[in-house]
Design a protein around this motif. Structure first.
Motif, PDB file in Angstrom:
ATOM      1  N   VAL A 191      -5.553  10.670  22.459  1.00  0.00           N
ATOM      2  CA  VAL A 191      -4.161  11.280  21.786  1.00  0.00           C
ATOM      3  C   VAL A 191      -3.951  10.224  20.797  1.00  0.00           C
ATOM      4  CG1 VAL A 191      -2.272  12.402  22.436  1.00  0.00           C
ATOM      5  CG2 VAL A 191      -3.919  12.216  24.116  1.00  0.00           C
ATOM      6  N   ILE A 192      -4.974   9.579  20.140  1.00  0.00           N
ATOM      7  CA  ILE A 192      -4.515   8.833  18.821  1.00  0.00           C
ATOM      8  C   ILE A 192      -5.525   9.362  17.733  1.00  0.00           C
ATOM      9  CG2 ILE A 192      -4.763   6.259  18.029  1.00  0.00           C
ATOM     10  CD1 ILE A 192      -4.450   5.294  20.676  1.00  0.00           C
ATOM     11  N   ASP A 240      -2.405  19.070  17.905  1.00  0.00           N
ATOM     12  CA  ASP A 240      -2.770  19.177  16.701  1.00  0.00           C
ATOM     13  C   ASP A 240      -4.262  18.745  16.277  1.00  0.00           C
ATOM     14  OD1 ASP A 240      -0.223  19.899  15.771  1.00  0.00           O
ATOM     15  OD2 ASP A 240       0.514  17.850  15.762  1.00  0.00           O
ATOM     16  N   GLN A 241      -4.835  18.044  17.109  1.00  0.00           N
ATOM     17  CA  GLN A 241      -6.333  17.523  16.784  1.00  0.00           C
ATOM     18  C   GLN A 241      -7.135  17.657  18.311  1.00  0.00           C
ATOM     19  OE1 GLN A 241      -7.133  14.244  14.060  1.00  0.00           O
ATOM     20  NE2 GLN A 241      -5.247  13.747  15.051  1.00  0.00           N
ATOM     21  N   PRO A 242      -7.365  18.980  18.581  1.00  0.00           N
ATOM     22  CA  PRO A 242      -8.150  19.129  19.855  1.00  0.00           C
ATOM     23  C   PRO A 242      -9.459  18.649  19.831  1.00  0.00           C
ATOM     24  CG  PRO A 242      -7.894  21.210  18.544  1.00  0.00           C
ATOM     25  CD  PRO A 242      -6.917  20.450  17.829  1.00  0.00           C
ATOM     26  N   LEU A 243     -10.272  18.382  20.750  1.00  0.00           N
ATOM     27  CA  LEU A 243     -11.485  17.771  20.900  1.00  0.00           C
ATOM     28  C   LEU A 243     -12.494  18.884  20.012  1.00  0.00           C
ATOM     29  CD1 LEU A 243     -11.946  16.037  24.256  1.00  0.00           C
ATOM     30  CD2 LEU A 243     -10.907  15.208  22.104  1.00  0.00           C
TER      31      LEU A 243
END
Length: 218
Positions: free
Chosen positions: A66-67, A140-143
């Motif tokens: 989550v970074i 905002d940045q799914p894997l």
């Protein structure tokens, strides 16, 4: 203490289960301070008195940071001690969080620590678990698909090298509370986790079903 062979720093190609992938060594600081903190963690939290911080891997735990970037994720793990550590507080470990691997959003796999050196990434199970952190993971940045493919490959690579019995997502760690592998001494030391997401774990498991990992405790 030497943990890395010089050739590994070049990103040697590994071949496993019919696929070829590169693992790039990007070591976090593992100096005498981190070694001492790791040995103290093994002793105080698990009752394991050891001369070296080595583990026998029996489990792979998948995470997300989550970074948003590799650089910031790496920086969070790099220092040996927690940035807010107060050594005057009894029974609180100053060992920083870490993992053996980190997978960037483009699927590049980085090895942050030797595979058989203990990293602090999962309560109760660090003494037997290899951690794989995936950069990102928030809404905002799914894997990414690239990360999924790299996790599948890495699970196969590790299962080919070590007696891995379990593959879990970080959110599943409390299922092991009454399992022989669970060694955490503090009944009140728990955190709620959701990483790396149920959908991601389902896809990884589907693609390594042939490895026949053990079912998780009920």
């Amino acid at each position: 203490m030497k943990f890395y062979l010089p050739l590994l720093a070049l990103g040697i190609l590994f071949v496993s289960c019919g696929t070829t992938k590169s693992i790039i060594d990007k070591p976090i600081i593992f100096n005498k301070e981190r070694e001492i903190l790791t040995l103290e963690y093994l002793s105080k939290r698990y009752g394991l008195e050891k001369d070296t911080p080595e583990i026998i891997p029996k489990m792979i735990v998948l995470h997300w940071t989550v970074i948003p970037t590799l650089e910031k994720s790496f920086a969070a793990f790099n220092n040996p001690s927690l940035p807010n550590w107060r050594p005057d507080i009894k029974d609180v470990s100053g060992l920083n969080v870490s993992s053996q691997f980190m997978v960037d959003r483009d699927g590049t796999i980085y090895r942050l620590m030797p595979e058989t050196t203990m990293a602090r990434h999962v309560i109760g199970l660090n003494h037997c678990a290899i951690g794989v952190e995936n950069v990102g993971g928030d809404k905002d940045q799914p894997l990414t698909k690239a990360q999924l493919k790299s996790n599948i490959w890495l699970v196969r690579y590790l299962a080919d090298k070590y007696p891995i019995e379990y593959l879990i997502g970080h959110y599943e760690y409390t299922l092991f509370e009454n399992h022989p592998l669970w060694l955490e001494k503090d009944d009140g030391y728990r955190t709620k986790k959701t990483d790396p997401g149920t959908a991601f774990m389902k896809k990884v498991r589907k693609n390594v079903i042939d490895l026949k990992f053990k079912e998780l405790p009920k």
